[in-house]
Design a protein around this motif. Structure first.
Motif, PDB file in Angstrom:
ATOM      1  N   UNK A 113       0.840  -1.200   0.000  1.00  0.00           N
ATOM      2  CA  UNK A 113       0.000   0.000   0.000  1.00  0.00           C
ATOM      3  C   UNK A 113       0.878   1.255   0.000  1.00  0.00           C
ATOM      4  N   UNK A 114       1.876   1.220  -0.880  1.00  0.00           N
ATOM      5  CA  UNK A 114       2.860   2.295  -0.986  1.00  0.00           C
ATOM      6  C   UNK A 114       2.486   3.209  -2.155  1.00  0.00           C
ATOM      7  N   UNK A 135      -4.320  10.633  -4.639  1.00  0.00           N
ATOM      8  CA  UNK A 135      -5.007   9.684  -5.507  1.00  0.00           C
ATOM      9  C   UNK A 135      -4.291   8.353  -5.581  1.00  0.00           C
ATOM     10  N   UNK A 136      -2.964   8.380  -5.715  1.00  0.00           N
ATOM     11  CA  UNK A 136      -2.186   7.140  -5.824  1.00  0.00           C
ATOM     12  C   UNK A 136      -2.330   6.299  -4.566  1.00  0.00           C
ATOM     13  N   UNK A 137      -2.326   6.949  -3.423  1.00  0.00           N
ATOM     14  CA  UNK A 137      -2.472   6.226  -2.157  1.00  0.00           C
ATOM     15  C   UNK A 137      -3.821   5.537  -2.074  1.00  0.00           C
ATOM     16  N   UNK A 140      -3.887   2.236  -4.517  1.00  0.00           N
ATOM     17  CA  UNK A 140      -3.257   1.005  -4.026  1.00  0.00           C
ATOM     18  C   UNK A 140      -4.043   0.435  -2.845  1.00  0.00           C
ATOM     19  N   UNK A 141      -4.667   1.302  -2.075  1.00  0.00           N
ATOM     20  CA  UNK A 141      -5.495   0.828  -0.964  1.00  0.00           C
ATOM     21  C   UNK A 141      -6.723   0.103  -1.486  1.00  0.00           C
ATOM     22  N   UNK A 142      -7.328   0.666  -2.514  1.00  0.00           N
ATOM     23  CA  UNK A 142      -8.512   0.054  -3.108  1.00  0.00           C
ATOM     24  C   UNK A 142      -8.175  -1.314  -3.717  1.00  0.00           C
ATOM     25  N   UNK A 143      -7.073  -1.376  -4.480  1.00  0.00           N
ATOM     26  CA  UNK A 143      -6.684  -2.647  -5.103  1.00  0.00           C
ATOM     27  C   UNK A 143      -6.327  -3.674  -4.030  1.00  0.00           C
ATOM     28  N   UNK A 230      -5.644  13.057 -10.797  1.00  0.00           N
ATOM     29  CA  UNK A 230      -5.069  11.717 -10.954  1.00  0.00           C
ATOM     30  C   UNK A 230      -6.117  10.705 -10.478  1.00  0.00           C
ATOM     31  N   UNK A 231      -6.112   9.466 -11.014  1.00  0.00           N
ATOM     32  CA  UNK A 231      -7.090   8.472 -10.557  1.00  0.00           C
ATOM     33  C   UNK A 231      -7.062   8.281  -9.040  1.00  0.00           C
TER      34      UNK A 231
END
Length: 266
Positions: A113-114, A135-137, A140-143, A230-231
């Motif tokens: 979750x980086x 957004x990036x954080x 990775x949390x969602x995935x 950003x997504x």
């Protein structure tokens, strides 16, 4: 023809005395000859001394010292080549990312979750988007929390142009490549910005103030909203007149505009 050294009279061969002045011929001629021989000997001696002096002034370098110096030069040249090669390989490792390495980095970012590592896999333009780290954080949390695919295969799925299943939204990422140092191909991710359009149906008629709660309530301008995000998931604190509430959007990276619709509590 010889001449008398005393009076200059022309002498015949074999005479011992000058017919003109009676001067002894042989004694003077021998003296003259001895004198010439002495000059030649002296000249040879001077030449030998000069050569000997020059040899002493310019010492000869032993052959062993020359070989040692040559070997040192070869060693230094070899070390320089190794240093240049090592620097080249280090630079290559730092700036060149293969497809396998890209997939590995994405997988590692999701497993840990980086968000910073995940964002680092994108183009510089995507990295420099306002609030892209938030957004990036969230991605990775969602995935990590919702993927129905193996987390160990996440990077390979994305690099192969597919979408991870089970996430809150279907994220749109693409793989691009560029030439590095004119000879190596490096791969990275790209995405499209998601613009946000605010629709105010509160009826207040006053100015709308939007703050991003995920960024310590930093105020977000209308220009930043329209420039795109950003997504990822973003939560806003929105105030319109006397109406205040929390709103959120979830950008997918497909470039489609998201409408942020404001309504009153009535």
């Amino acid at each position: 023809m010889k001449h008398c050294t005393n009076c200059g009279y022309e002498l015949k061969a074999g005479v011992k005395f000058c017919p003109s002045c009676g001067h002894a011929v042989n004694a003077d001629n021998e003296g003259e000859t001895d004198h010439k021989v002495e000059k030649v000997v002296n000249h040879q001696t001077d030449t030998e001394e000069k050569v000997h002096s020059e040899e002493q002034a310019t010492p000869r370098v032993p052959a062993r010292s020359q070989d040692k110096s040559r070997n040192n030069t070869i060693v230094i040249a070899a070390l320089l080549v190794l240093v240049v090669l090592a620097g080249f390989l280090f630079m290559k490792k730092q700036v060149v990312v293969s497809r396998d390495q890209l997939a590995s980095n994405i997988t590692k970012a999701v497993q840990n979750q980086d968000g910073k590592l995940f964002l680092k896999q994108f183009s510089k333009d995507d990295q420099n988007l306002k609030f892209s780290d938030i957004g990036a954080k969230s991605v990775v949390k969602d995935i990590h929390n919702h993927s129905r695919d193996s987390l160990g295969e996440t990077g390979r799925i994305i690099v192969d142009g597919q979408r991870v299943t089970g996430t809150k939204v279907k994220y749109d990422f693409s793989v691009e490549s560029k030439k590095v140092m004119g000879m190596f191909t490096s791969y990275y991710l790209t995405t499209r910005r998601t613009p946000v359009r605010v629709l105010d149906y509160t009826g207040s008629g006053g100015p709308v103030t939007i703050k991003l709660k995920d960024a310590d309530n930093q105020r977000v301008s209308k220009q930043q909203l329209s420039s795109g995000f950003f997504p990822g998931k973003y939560t806003f604190d929105v105030r319109s007149g006397d109406t205040q509430g929390d709103y959120w959007i979830w950008a997918a990276g497909d470039g489609e505009t998201i409408d942020l619709t404001l309504t009153s509590d009535d």
